[in-house]
Design a protein around this motif. Structure first.
Motif, PDB file in Angstrom:
ATOM      1  N   UNK A  12       0.864  -1.192   0.000  1.00  0.00           N
ATOM      2  CA  UNK A  12       0.000   0.000   0.000  1.00  0.00           C
ATOM      3  C   UNK A  12       0.897   1.238   0.000  1.00  0.00           C
ATOM      4  N   UNK A  13       0.531   2.237  -0.827  1.00  0.00           N
ATOM      5  CA  UNK A  13       1.163   3.545  -0.674  1.00  0.00           C
ATOM      6  C   UNK A  13       0.141   4.408   0.052  1.00  0.00           C
ATOM      7  N   UNK A  14       0.561   4.865   1.222  1.00  0.00           N
ATOM      8  CA  UNK A  14      -0.321   5.657   2.078  1.00  0.00           C
ATOM      9  C   UNK A  14       0.155   7.103   2.017  1.00  0.00           C
ATOM     10  N   UNK A  15      -0.759   8.022   1.757  1.00  0.00           N
ATOM     11  CA  UNK A  15      -0.368   9.433   1.679  1.00  0.00           C
ATOM     12  C   UNK A  15      -1.236  10.283   2.598  1.00  0.00           C
ATOM     13  N   UNK A  16      -0.586  11.134   3.376  1.00  0.00           N
ATOM     14  CA  UNK A  16      -1.318  12.035   4.284  1.00  0.00           C
ATOM     15  C   UNK A  16      -0.745  13.439   4.082  1.00  0.00           C
ATOM     16  N   UNK A  17      -1.602  14.430   3.958  1.00  0.00           N
ATOM     17  CA  UNK A  17      -1.140  15.797   3.708  1.00  0.00           C
ATOM     18  C   UNK A  17      -1.905  16.759   4.599  1.00  0.00           C
ATOM     19  N   UNK A  18      -1.284  17.886   4.880  1.00  0.00           N
ATOM     20  CA  UNK A  18      -1.985  18.939   5.627  1.00  0.00           C
ATOM     21  C   UNK A  18      -1.062  19.633   6.597  1.00  0.00           C
ATOM     22  N   UNK A  19      -1.645  20.157   7.660  1.00  0.00           N
ATOM     23  CA  UNK A  19      -0.835  20.813   8.695  1.00  0.00           C
ATOM     24  C   UNK A  19      -0.081  19.727   9.472  1.00  0.00           C
ATOM     25  N   UNK A  20       1.032  20.157  10.065  1.00  0.00           N
ATOM     26  CA  UNK A  20       1.919  19.194  10.724  1.00  0.00           C
ATOM     27  C   UNK A  20       1.164  18.314  11.740  1.00  0.00           C
ATOM     28  N   UNK A  21       0.366  18.965  12.594  1.00  0.00           N
ATOM     29  CA  UNK A  21      -0.316  18.213  13.663  1.00  0.00           C
ATOM     30  C   UNK A  21      -1.357  17.255  13.061  1.00  0.00           C
ATOM     31  N   UNK A  22      -2.010  17.714  11.993  1.00  0.00           N
ATOM     32  CA  UNK A  22      -3.017  16.878  11.315  1.00  0.00           C
ATOM     33  C   UNK A  22      -2.336  15.625  10.744  1.00  0.00           C
ATOM     34  N   UNK A  23      -1.190  15.833  10.118  1.00  0.00           N
ATOM     35  CA  UNK A  23      -0.487  14.699   9.499  1.00  0.00           C
ATOM     36  C   UNK A  23      -0.027  13.720  10.579  1.00  0.00           C
ATOM     37  N   UNK A  24       0.531  14.265  11.666  1.00  0.00           N
ATOM     38  CA  UNK A  24       1.031  13.380  12.734  1.00  0.00           C
ATOM     39  C   UNK A  24      -0.125  12.560  13.319  1.00  0.00           C
ATOM     40  N   UNK A  25      -1.248  13.247  13.568  1.00  0.00           N
ATOM     41  CA  UNK A  25      -2.394  12.570  14.188  1.00  0.00           C
ATOM     42  C   UNK A  25      -2.933  11.463  13.268  1.00  0.00           C
ATOM     43  N   UNK A  26      -3.112  11.818  11.998  1.00  0.00           N
ATOM     44  CA  UNK A  26      -3.729  10.843  11.073  1.00  0.00           C
ATOM     45  C   UNK A  26      -2.769   9.733  10.668  1.00  0.00           C
TER      46      UNK A  26
END
Ligand SMILES: Cc1cc2nc3c(=O)[nH]c(=O)nc-3n(C[C@H](O)[C@H](O)[C@H](O)COP(=O)(O)OP(=O)(O)OC[C@H]3O[C@@H](n4cnc5c(N)ncnc54)[C@H](O)[C@@H]3O)c2cc1C
Length: 556
Positions: A363-377
């Protein structure tokens, strides 16, 4: 017209290709699975050796003179290159015919409108009963830009409608002309701190109007949605007038006219301008690889993520065959130490029951956004993956995917040059039916390729996922039957489409209908649904001059 830096017989720019020089696993893989050896690539016929049918407009010379007089010689092109470059899209079938020099139905002329000339052009065409084919980037894979009608045909290349009209930073939207290609549009909104979030694999050579006309999906559609979720308004010039939908975030004023235009594939009119919703440019992004022991485990993780488990932009899960193929495309380690580390990593994975090149799925998993949002998700998504046996391969795998996210189409040209059939089919269904669709589609593809007497290689990924279901995209390979390439492909395509429809999948999740899927449209929408579409067509295009044969077959 100058022949630009375009590979007229294949994908993309002439000065780019897929670099196989440092991928030691590639040819052994091809040899083992398809019986194909490295060797010289067959060249397409020279462009100037292609004989075209004389333009039908030539017999009406006064018409052509009138067209040139009205719109200018730099806008109207009848040259050999212009006609060949606009004769086909970029499907496997198109490239086979181009490489052979088989161009039987090119447009009679290609017109490059520069402004609202589009309305005058359509009026001219209606007056003289000439058909029009709208052309964005020309990356259609459903024969959507190939002239199909019996009337003389002009292709309307929208590449000169390439300006941003307005970036509204308050409402976070961009209004742009329909011929803007992906990179130019993305750069323009990046400069204002935004991103489109729309990156189809064809991003570099497809245009805003084409995306809307085909209901396209980008690689990060899990996070940002398909184009229909992004588009807020369109202006469409039809043969009987202009449809301009309101710039509003939502409306309850009856059925949505906007939705009727999204996916209309040039059959109702020409989209000249559109407004898209924007997203703040992500502060950080995290793309990584996650390995699962079995496809079912990965599917369960994707579903849980899509059903509210984590806010990700991408969770693209390759099946075991696609995982094995992507491992074969890995570059050689850049140093002996990197090689040793990779070897240790592989051994650790195997020791924990991951059968690489056999059953395991990447799986390629991608998460984008503000730093805290990315860390949380990231924590949330990886928690789900781990519960389903997912092993975190880290960011280097994700970054390698990002670097090559638009490069794979170049590999198809190498395949064709080595005598391989290479194409992809796609569909979507609900989660409760995904496994059935996967089995039916992949079995149908394998059986149909085998029936042509060659060894198949079929690989599939779950690309775009939603709370209620997901899309599947299957790439299929097999040696070409020389001289019968199109018939061989046609049988495989028919088998796959029948399997998709018989299993309850949609005819297309993002490639559209074009001419290739038009015969099946009634199976998708039912007779009344297709009749309603025909009535709309008759309203917007009573003479049937807009893209005949596309979307609806009986108007050709
Ligand atoms: C290698 C490759 C990878 C691809 N990857 C993806 C992907 O990841 N996701 C995806 O969704 N698709 C993908 N596609 C398919 C294709 O790129 C999309 O359908 C894309 O949206 C087409 O855009 P275009 O500008 O090239 O349109 P064109 O090919 O120019 O046109 C497509 C259709 O829309 C009509 N049209 C174009 N512009 C207008 C307009 N302004 N007004 C009215 N009608 C118009 C045309 O007449 C035609 O029927 C891929 C294709 C290739 C070859």
């Amino acid at each position: 017209m100058d022949l630009p830096n375009l590979r007229w017989w294949g994908w993309g720019a002439l000065d780019q290709s897929y670099d196989l020089s440092n991928r030691p696993g590639f040819w052994p893989f091809m040899q083992a699975h398809l019986g194909v050896e490295p060797g010289p690539l067959a060249e397409p016929v020279p462009l100037d050796s292609i004989t075209l049918p004389p333009p039908r407009l030539a017999s009406r010379a006064e018409l052509l003179r009138g067209l040139r007089k009205k719109f200018g010689a730099t806008v109207v092109h009848t040259g050999h290159e212009a006609r060949i470059l606009h004769a086909y899209g970029k499907s496997y079938k198109d490239l086979v015919r181009l490489r052979r020099g088989e161009v039987t139905h090119p447009p009679d002329a290609v017109v490059f409108p520069e402004s609202e000339e589009v309305a005058a052009l359509i009026a001219w065409a209606a007056e003289h009963d000439v058909a029009l084919v709208p052309f964005g980037g020309g990356s259609s894979v459903t024969s959507g830009v190939e002239p199909h009608g019996v009337k003389p045909t002009l292709t309307i290349d929208l590449s000169r409608l390439n300006q941003v009209v307005r970036v509204d930073v308050v409402s976070q939207t961009v209004t742009a002309q329909a011929g803007m290609l992906g990179p130019a549009l993305e750069r323009a909104v990046n400069a204002r701190g935004f991103s489109l979030g729309h990156f189809p694999e064809s991003f570099e050579f497809s245009a805003l109007g084409g995306w809307i006309a085909t209901r396209s999906a980008g690689q990060t559609s899990v996070g940002y949605g398909k184009i229909e979720k992004m588009v807020e308004a369109v202006r469409v010039v039809t043969p009987v007038g202009i449809v301009e939908t309101k710039l509003v975030p939502a409306s309850a004023s009856g059925p949505s006219l906007l939705e009727l235009m999204v996916g209309s594939e040039g059959a109702f009119g020409i989209i000249t301008q559109a407004t898209l919703r924007l997203h703040r440019k992500p502060e950080v992004s995290d793309y990584r690889g996650v390995m699962f022991r079995r496809f079912e485990d990965g599917v369960a993780a994707v579903r849980q993520i899509a059903q509210g488990g984590a806010d990700v932009v991408m969770a693209r899960l390759a099946d075991a065959s696609e995982t094995a193929a992507s491992l074969a495309l890995n570059r050689a380690p850049h140093s002996p130490l990197a090689g040793k580390l990779a070897e240790i990593g592989m051994r650790a994975l195997r020791a924990q029951g991951y059968d690489l090149g056999g059953k395991s799925c990447l799986m390629i998993l991608g998460i984008e956004g503000k730093r805290a949002h990315v860390a949380h998700n990231l924590r949330a998504a990886m928690g789900i993956c781990r519960r389903h046996g997912g092993f975190d391969l880290g960011r280097s795998v994700g970054n390698a995917w990002l670097r090559e996210r638009f490069a794979l189409p170049y590999l198809r040209d190498i395949f064709l040059g080595r005598g391989l059939m290479a194409d992809a089919v796609e569909a979507a269904t609900t989660w409760d039916n995904l496994a059935q669709l996967y089995t039916a589609l992949t079995d149908a593809l394998r059986r149909a390729i085998q029936a042509s007497g060659v060894q198949p290689y079929v690989m599939t990924h779950v690309g775009h996922s939603y709370p209620d279901g997901a899309s599947l995209c299957s790439t299929f390979l097999g040696k070409q039957i020389s001289g019968r390439e199109i018939e061989q492909w046609g049988a495989v395509k028919r088998a796959a489409t029948e399997a998709i429809l018989a299993t309850g999948g949609t005819l297309s999740h993002h490639h559209g209908v074009g001419a290739d899927h038009a015969a099946w449209l009634e199976r998708e929408h039912g007779p009344l649904g297709v009749e309603a579409l025909r009535a709309l067509k008759a309203t917007f295009d009573p003479q049937g001059i807009m893209n005949p044969g596309i979307l609806l077959i009986r108007d050709a």
